[in-house]
Design a protein around this motif. Structure first.
Motif, PDB file in Angstrom:
ATOM      1  N   ALA A  42      -1.647   1.380   7.173  1.00  0.00           N
ATOM      2  CA  ALA A  42      -1.728   0.455   6.043  1.00  0.00           C
ATOM      3  C   ALA A  42      -2.949   0.767   5.191  1.00  0.00           C
ATOM      4  CB  ALA A  42      -1.777  -0.978   6.539  1.00  0.00           C
ATOM      5  N   ILE A  43      -2.726   0.985   3.906  1.00  0.00           N
ATOM      6  CA  ILE A  43      -3.802   1.209   2.948  1.00  0.00           C
ATOM      7  C   ILE A  43      -4.212  -0.131   2.342  1.00  0.00           C
ATOM      8  CG2 ILE A  43      -4.392   2.319   0.755  1.00  0.00           C
ATOM      9  CD1 ILE A  43      -2.308   4.498   1.613  1.00  0.00           C
ATOM     10  N   LEU A  44      -3.237  -1.006   2.184  1.00  0.00           N
ATOM     11  CA  LEU A  44      -3.440  -2.328   1.605  1.00  0.00           C
ATOM     12  C   LEU A  44      -2.472  -3.272   2.296  1.00  0.00           C
ATOM     13  CD1 LEU A  44      -4.465  -4.191  -0.805  1.00  0.00           C
ATOM     14  CD2 LEU A  44      -2.419  -3.425  -1.983  1.00  0.00           C
ATOM     15  N   GLU A  45      -2.939  -4.441   2.699  1.00  0.00           N
ATOM     16  CA  GLU A  45      -2.035  -5.437   3.279  1.00  0.00           C
ATOM     17  C   GLU A  45      -2.611  -6.824   3.089  1.00  0.00           C
ATOM     18  OE1 GLU A  45      -1.426  -4.710   7.440  1.00  0.00           O
ATOM     19  OE2 GLU A  45      -3.524  -4.265   7.772  1.00  0.00           O
ATOM     20  N   GLY A  46      -1.707  -7.794   3.129  1.00  0.00           N
ATOM     21  CA  GLY A  46      -2.137  -9.166   2.953  1.00  0.00           C
ATOM     22  C   GLY A  46      -0.958 -10.119   3.056  1.00  0.00           C
ATOM     23  N   ALA A  47      -1.229 -11.377   2.751  1.00  0.00           N
ATOM     24  CA  ALA A  47      -0.196 -12.414   2.803  1.00  0.00           C
ATOM     25  C   ALA A  47      -0.441 -13.397   1.674  1.00  0.00           C
ATOM     26  CB  ALA A  47      -0.227 -13.131   4.147  1.00  0.00           C
ATOM     27  N   ILE A  48       0.651 -13.984   1.202  1.00  0.00           N
ATOM     28  CA  ILE A  48       0.579 -14.956   0.111  1.00  0.00           C
ATOM     29  C   ILE A  48       1.656 -16.013   0.338  1.00  0.00           C
ATOM     30  CG2 ILE A  48       2.077 -13.596  -1.395  1.00  0.00           C
ATOM     31  CD1 ILE A  48       0.215 -14.553  -3.726  1.00  0.00           C
ATOM     32  N   PRO A  49       1.372 -17.288   0.066  1.00  0.00           N
ATOM     33  CA  PRO A  49       2.398 -18.321   0.222  1.00  0.00           C
ATOM     34  C   PRO A  49       3.573 -18.075  -0.729  1.00  0.00           C
ATOM     35  CG  PRO A  49       0.229 -19.316  -0.039  1.00  0.00           C
ATOM     36  CD  PRO A  49       0.086 -17.857  -0.338  1.00  0.00           C
ATOM     37  N   ALA A  50       4.765 -18.285  -0.237  1.00  0.00           N
ATOM     38  CA  ALA A  50       5.982 -18.183  -1.055  1.00  0.00           C
ATOM     39  C   ALA A  50       6.430 -19.605  -1.351  1.00  0.00           C
ATOM     40  CB  ALA A  50       7.056 -17.406  -0.313  1.00  0.00           C
ATOM     41  N   GLN A  51       5.965 -20.156  -2.485  1.00  0.00           N
ATOM     42  CA  GLN A  51       6.220 -21.561  -2.793  1.00  0.00           C
ATOM     43  C   GLN A  51       7.179 -21.769  -3.951  1.00  0.00           C
ATOM     44  OE1 GLN A  51       2.190 -22.927  -3.300  1.00  0.00           O
ATOM     45  NE2 GLN A  51       1.949 -23.266  -1.107  1.00  0.00           N
ATOM     46  N   SER A  52       7.755 -20.684  -4.456  1.00  0.00           N
ATOM     47  CA  SER A  52       8.725 -20.794  -5.535  1.00  0.00           C
ATOM     48  C   SER A  52       9.681 -19.613  -5.453  1.00  0.00           C
ATOM     49  CB  SER A  52       8.017 -20.820  -6.901  1.00  0.00           C
ATOM     50  OG  SER A  52       7.353 -19.602  -7.123  1.00  0.00           O
ATOM     51  N   ARG A  53      10.670 -19.604  -6.313  1.00  0.00           N
ATOM     52  CA  ARG A  53      11.643 -18.501  -6.314  1.00  0.00           C
ATOM     53  C   ARG A  53      11.056 -17.205  -6.849  1.00  0.00           C
ATOM     54  NH1 ARG A  53      17.705 -20.400  -7.426  1.00  0.00           N
ATOM     55  NH2 ARG A  53      17.756 -21.996  -5.823  1.00  0.00           N
ATOM     56  N   PRO A  60      -6.137  -5.273  -5.633  1.00  0.00           N
ATOM     57  CA  PRO A  60      -6.819  -4.042  -6.030  1.00  0.00           C
ATOM     58  C   PRO A  60      -5.974  -2.840  -5.613  1.00  0.00           C
ATOM     59  CG  PRO A  60      -8.200  -5.382  -4.571  1.00  0.00           C
ATOM     60  CD  PRO A  60      -6.862  -6.024  -4.631  1.00  0.00           C
ATOM     61  N   ALA A  61      -6.124  -1.744  -6.317  1.00  0.00           N
ATOM     62  CA  ALA A  61      -5.369  -0.524  -6.002  1.00  0.00           C
ATOM     63  C   ALA A  61      -6.253   0.506  -5.306  1.00  0.00           C
ATOM     64  CB  ALA A  61      -4.762   0.064  -7.278  1.00  0.00           C
ATOM     65  N   ARG A  62      -7.312   0.064  -4.674  1.00  0.00           N
ATOM     66  CA  ARG A  62      -8.230   0.975  -3.981  1.00  0.00           C
ATOM     67  C   ARG A  62      -7.515   1.777  -2.906  1.00  0.00           C
ATOM     68  NH1 ARG A  62     -12.004  -3.393  -2.304  1.00  0.00           N
ATOM     69  NH2 ARG A  62     -10.790  -4.568  -3.725  1.00  0.00           N
ATOM     70  N   GLY A  63      -7.852   3.062  -2.825  1.00  0.00           N
ATOM     71  CA  GLY A  63      -7.294   3.909  -1.776  1.00  0.00           C
ATOM     72  C   GLY A  63      -5.976   4.565  -2.129  1.00  0.00           C
ATOM     73  N   LEU A  64      -5.422   4.261  -3.316  1.00  0.00           N
ATOM     74  CA  LEU A  64      -4.145   4.850  -3.719  1.00  0.00           C
ATOM     75  C   LEU A  64      -4.382   6.022  -4.659  1.00  0.00           C
ATOM     76  CD1 LEU A  64      -2.149   1.592  -4.425  1.00  0.00           C
ATOM     77  CD2 LEU A  64      -2.055   3.016  -2.388  1.00  0.00           C
ATOM     78  N   THR A  65      -3.620   7.083  -4.465  1.00  0.00           N
ATOM     79  CA  THR A  65      -3.718   8.269  -5.316  1.00  0.00           C
ATOM     80  C   THR A  65      -2.570   8.264  -6.303  1.00  0.00           C
ATOM     81  OG1 THR A  65      -4.690   9.514  -3.485  1.00  0.00           O
ATOM     82  CG2 THR A  65      -3.771  10.793  -5.306  1.00  0.00           C
ATOM     83  N   PRO A  66      -2.865   8.357  -7.612  1.00  0.00           N
ATOM     84  CA  PRO A  66      -1.769   8.398  -8.587  1.00  0.00           C
ATOM     85  C   PRO A  66      -0.878   9.613  -8.371  1.00  0.00           C
ATOM     86  CG  PRO A  66      -3.870   7.987  -9.664  1.00  0.00           C
ATOM     87  CD  PRO A  66      -4.172   8.363  -8.243  1.00  0.00           C
ATOM     88  N   TRP A  67       0.396   9.433  -8.645  1.00  0.00           N
ATOM     89  CA  TRP A  67       1.371  10.515  -8.542  1.00  0.00           C
ATOM     90  C   TRP A  67       1.083  11.549  -9.619  1.00  0.00           C
ATOM     91  CZ3 TRP A  67       5.621  11.538  -5.446  1.00  0.00           C
ATOM     92  CH2 TRP A  67       6.482  12.522  -5.903  1.00  0.00           C
ATOM     93  N   SER A  68       1.151  12.820  -9.259  1.00  0.00           N
ATOM     94  CA  SER A  68       1.064  13.893 -10.250  1.00  0.00           C
ATOM     95  C   SER A  68       1.870  15.078  -9.736  1.00  0.00           C
ATOM     96  CB  SER A  68      -0.394  14.313 -10.490  1.00  0.00           C
ATOM     97  OG  SER A  68      -0.868  15.090  -9.411  1.00  0.00           O
ATOM     98  N   GLY A  69       2.200  15.999 -10.615  1.00  0.00           N
ATOM     99  CA  GLY A  69       2.924  17.194 -10.213  1.00  0.00           C
ATOM    100  C   GLY A  69       2.118  18.073  -9.281  1.00  0.00           C
ATOM    101  N   HIS A  70       0.788  17.994  -9.399  1.00  0.00           N
ATOM    102  CA  HIS A  70      -0.089  18.793  -8.541  1.00  0.00           C
ATOM    103  C   HIS A  70      -0.352  18.120  -7.204  1.00  0.00           C
ATOM    104  CE1 HIS A  70      -0.815  21.496 -11.853  1.00  0.00           C
ATOM    105  NE2 HIS A  70      -1.161  20.474 -12.618  1.00  0.00           N
ATOM    106  N   GLN A  93      10.595   0.183   1.213  1.00  0.00           N
ATOM    107  CA  GLN A  93      11.055   1.191   0.261  1.00  0.00           C
ATOM    108  C   GLN A  93       9.949   2.200  -0.024  1.00  0.00           C
ATOM    109  OE1 GLN A  93      14.015   1.630  -1.287  1.00  0.00           O
ATOM    110  NE2 GLN A  93      14.936  -0.098  -0.288  1.00  0.00           N
ATOM    111  N   PRO A  94      10.308   3.437  -0.377  1.00  0.00           N
ATOM    112  CA  PRO A  94       9.299   4.385  -0.840  1.00  0.00           C
ATOM    113  C   PRO A  94       8.809   3.983  -2.232  1.00  0.00           C
ATOM    114  CG  PRO A  94      11.483   5.375  -0.954  1.00  0.00           C
ATOM    115  CD  PRO A  94      11.643   4.025  -0.325  1.00  0.00           C
ATOM    116  N   TRP A  95       7.571   4.358  -2.552  1.00  0.00           N
ATOM    117  CA  TRP A  95       6.984   4.038  -3.854  1.00  0.00           C
ATOM    118  C   TRP A  95       5.939   5.082  -4.196  1.00  0.00           C
ATOM    119  CZ3 TRP A  95       1.904   2.268  -5.114  1.00  0.00           C
ATOM    120  CH2 TRP A  95       1.768   1.785  -6.420  1.00  0.00           C
ATOM    121  N   ARG A  96       5.800   5.360  -5.475  1.00  0.00           N
ATOM    122  CA  ARG A  96       4.722   6.228  -5.953  1.00  0.00           C
ATOM    123  C   ARG A  96       3.984   5.491  -7.050  1.00  0.00           C
ATOM    124  NH1 ARG A  96       6.417  10.028 -10.601  1.00  0.00           N
ATOM    125  NH2 ARG A  96       8.247   8.970 -11.397  1.00  0.00           N
ATOM    126  N   GLN A  97       2.669   5.635  -7.069  1.00  0.00           N
ATOM    127  CA  GLN A  97       1.882   4.957  -8.087  1.00  0.00           C
ATOM    128  C   GLN A  97       2.109   5.656  -9.418  1.00  0.00           C
ATOM    129  OE1 GLN A  97      -2.321   4.718  -7.433  1.00  0.00           O
ATOM    130  NE2 GLN A  97      -2.562   3.100  -8.919  1.00  0.00           N
TER     131      GLN A  97
END
Length: 109
Positions: A42-53, A60-70, A93-97
């Motif tokens: 885990a690079i980032l994790e947390g929890a938040i109340p789900a109180q609505s639809r 913060p996006a600390r620790g994430l490397t932006p996607w690039s061709g290189h 799901q997979p994801w790229r910044q």
């Protein structure tokens, strides 16, 4: 039930904007993580109340490397909905910044 998950970096790539759409009354807790796709840590994790639809928050996006061709870097997004001590739904799901010029808004089902 999780209907969709949207994750979008801010243009400066310093924060992430999250949005989770829920079916039903939206009661419980959303636990979220961004994991390294190669080792699962885990690079980032947390929890938040789900109180609505629709639940929105920023992290913060600390620790994430932006996607690039290189330097293509994939991550794994893991969002769980819990009611009490029971997991009621989960989306992984997979994801790229996205790049600075065009931040990505990525829907997952």
């Amino acid at each position: 039930h999780i209907r969709s998950v949207y994750l979008c970096p801010t243009p400066d790539l310093k924060h992430l904007s999250w949005r989770v759409d829920l079916a039903g009354n939206g009661e419980g807790v959303l636990r979220y993580a961004i994991r390294d796709s190669t080792n699962g840590h885990a690079i980032l994790e947390g929890a938040i109340p789900a109180q609505s639809r629709e639940v929105r928050w920023r992290t913060p996006a600390r620790g994430l490397t932006p996607w690039s061709g290189h330097s293509p870097r994939l991550y794994r997004i893991d969002v769980r909905l819990e009611a009490g001590s029971h997991e009621t739904d989960r989306v992984v799901q997979p994801w790229r910044q996205g790049c600075v010029a065009q931040p990505m808004l990525v829907p997952y089902n």
